[in-house]
Design a protein around this motif. Sequence first.
Motif, PDB file in Angstrom:
ATOM      1  N   HIS A 599     -25.433  13.505  48.594  1.00  0.00           N
ATOM      2  CA  HIS A 599     -25.251  14.553  47.586  1.00  0.00           C
ATOM      3  C   HIS A 599     -23.791  14.602  47.160  1.00  0.00           C
ATOM      4  O   HIS A 599     -22.880  14.427  47.980  1.00  0.00           O
ATOM      5  CB  HIS A 599     -25.667  15.913  48.153  1.00  0.00           C
ATOM      6  N   GLU A 601     -21.683  16.891  46.466  1.00  0.00           N
ATOM      7  CA  GLU A 601     -20.696  17.778  47.104  1.00  0.00           C
ATOM      8  C   GLU A 601     -20.250  17.223  48.461  1.00  0.00           C
ATOM      9  O   GLU A 601     -19.080  17.343  48.829  1.00  0.00           O
ATOM     10  CB  GLU A 601     -21.202  19.227  47.226  1.00  0.00           C
ATOM     11  N   LYS A 602     -21.177  16.546  49.173  1.00  0.00           N
ATOM     12  CA  LYS A 602     -20.784  15.958  50.459  1.00  0.00           C
ATOM     13  C   LYS A 602     -19.804  14.816  50.241  1.00  0.00           C
ATOM     14  O   LYS A 602     -18.805  14.684  50.946  1.00  0.00           O
ATOM     15  CB  LYS A 602     -22.017  15.458  51.218  1.00  0.00           C
ATOM     16  N   CYS A 627     -26.897  23.005  47.088  1.00  0.00           N
ATOM     17  CA  CYS A 627     -28.218  22.989  47.720  1.00  0.00           C
ATOM     18  C   CYS A 627     -28.102  23.508  49.156  1.00  0.00           C
ATOM     19  O   CYS A 627     -27.026  23.537  49.738  1.00  0.00           O
ATOM     20  CB  CYS A 627     -28.836  21.602  47.674  1.00  0.00           C
ATOM     21  N   CYS A 630     -26.604  21.128  51.842  1.00  0.00           N
ATOM     22  CA  CYS A 630     -25.154  20.955  51.771  1.00  0.00           C
ATOM     23  C   CYS A 630     -24.454  22.208  52.284  1.00  0.00           C
ATOM     24  O   CYS A 630     -23.413  22.131  52.934  1.00  0.00           O
ATOM     25  CB  CYS A 630     -24.709  20.660  50.344  1.00  0.00           C
TER      26      CYS A 630
HETATM   27 ZN    ZN Z   1     -26.705  19.070  48.451  1.00  0.00          ZN
END
Ligand code: ZN
Length: 667
Positions: A599, A601-602, A627, A630
């Motif tokens: 993802h 953001e990660k 999400c 995350c």
């Molecule tokens: Zn996520």
Amino acid sequence: MGIFNHTCAHHLSEIINKKPFQISYFSTISSAHKIRELSNLCSKGYLKQAFETFKFDIWMNPNLFSHLIHGCISTKCILLAKQLHALTITSGCFRDKFVTNHLMNMYGKLGDLNSMLVLYNVMPKTNVMSSNILINGYVGNGDLESAHKVFDEMPERNVATWNAMVNGMMQFEENEEGLRFFSGMQREGFFPDEFALGSVLRGCAGLRALLCGRQVHGYTVKSGYEVSSIVGSALANMYMRCKSLEEGGRVIREMPVQNVVSFNTLIAGMAQNMCPEGALHHYNLMKKTGLQPDRITFVSVLSSCSELATLGQGQQIHSEVIKRGDTLVEGVVSSLISMYSKCGCLEDSIKAFTKRKDEDIVLWTSMIAAYGFHGKGEQVIELFDQMERQGLKPNEVTFLTLLYACSHCGLKDKGLEFLDLMVSKYGLSPGVEHYTCIVDLLGRSGCLSKAEEMIRTMPVKADPVIWKVLLSACKMHKNADMAMRISQEVMKLGALDAASYVLLANIQASAKRWEEVSTMRKAMKDLRVKKEPGVSWFEFRNKVYQFTMGAKTHPRWKEIDSYVKELMSEIKKCGYQPDTDSVLQDMGQDEKEESLAQHSEKLAIAFALMISPPDFPIRIMKNLRICSDCHVAIKYIAKIKEREIVVRDASRFHHFKDGTCSCGDFW
Ligand code: ZN
Ligand code: ZN
């Protein structure tokens, strides 16, 4: 300044009654000079003086009455109008057709439609001009029906007749009717003027009729009106409102003379159409052309900075605002409050708020929103109390902001209390947006059936949005049955879109109903539904680093990928469990975990950890809502790496510190 008031009107009536008139003599002054002086006095409101000085000339030349009448229109005094009217009768000038036309125009402008019509009816012979004046009088007062009637009964019409009808219809947003008049006009071989063209373009903008607008654009090019700044700004506005930003930008850039208004049209259009980069780009272009931004420009560009969370640029604009001395202008202060809040600097929002000069509900509402955005529920409530104590009256927007803040701070009871207060104490009627906040609040708190009951019993009509809000609550609380029922409601309103399909597929996936998931996926494919890709970014040493899911094209992808994997196994040791249930595809556990780890953001956080020094606060921006997987993962990352991580997603800020988040898992 001598405004012609009732006392002056009294003097005028004295003059009328003083018969016979004493004739003054002006043989030494040229007549052009006299007219100039007369009109000068009238335009300044010195009607009495004008009349006394020039009455002889007025008697000799009835057309000079027009100056007095124009002066009377600007004083907006109906009593004076009646006296002028009487004066034209006693002087015998009334028989002059032009004087009557001017009087009709005066009554129309002053809103006395009856007197206007009486004059029209006693005219021995009306002509196109008097009918046009009648139409303009009706249009100016919003009586489109009467205007229409006069239009229909006219034996002949000229271009001004058509222009008046087009302008009138558009002015009162009878856009389709206005466009019909526009094409009728062309059919009869009349060419609209720049004002009518401006109106037509506003009509197209109102109807979001891009094709029609383009045709009018073609006409303006052919007729040479394209260079008019009125038409140019109207064209740009039309393109912006029809969401054709590129064409709008081109119109402005190609205008022979650019001004602040045309740039503001463009910048505001871009800011409102989710194109903040374009707004800032044109702001810089505007300054390069030597034009000074005004408060309208500032409001648009500050909102664009909020959107992009570009604090540096926002601060630059703030100093520009100070230079221009606009710091205390209410709209600009609200924009500053919200810009600082959305860029993560709540302290600066508070500073801007405390420096305010006037008490205004808009400012308080902006500050409430700023606290809400940072999840500061207590401060929201405190500020509202303070506002009430100061005797400021909250409006619908204030309550919407309050309810929104409550729903993002998890203040369920307080939210219901505010909804009640809105009706019982302030007599405001909540709209569907207010109920949407409450449904969101109930849904997030797990009161799903109460939320559904709220929608079914509220006094306003449910729209797709409110059902979709409940649908995402169903996802959050993994209630697949209810989700199916609610999706039926969304479908009934013909509003099952990409996001809803993704949501439904997600819900079915977490309930492991793979058959339904594949039905959903097929439906999505048939509709060519595309999920908006998640994008995360952060600024480090004046450079913006952007990540999309599985950013394999990144030059340092291999490093990032292995670092993320390392990070995930580290936090798993501390108790993190990947939320593999939310993965849409039916695949193996490892694959699901891998897909979650990619993802955006990660990836952004991992890269920020890789390149920044330990004391650098990590601030990530995300275009969608963060999400849940995350969210959990970042809490662990913040803890084990002993770093403060701030994520701004589509709806609010998350401050991660020591294994918890400021949102209290409510977002
Ligand atoms: Zn996520
Ligand atoms: Zn959070």
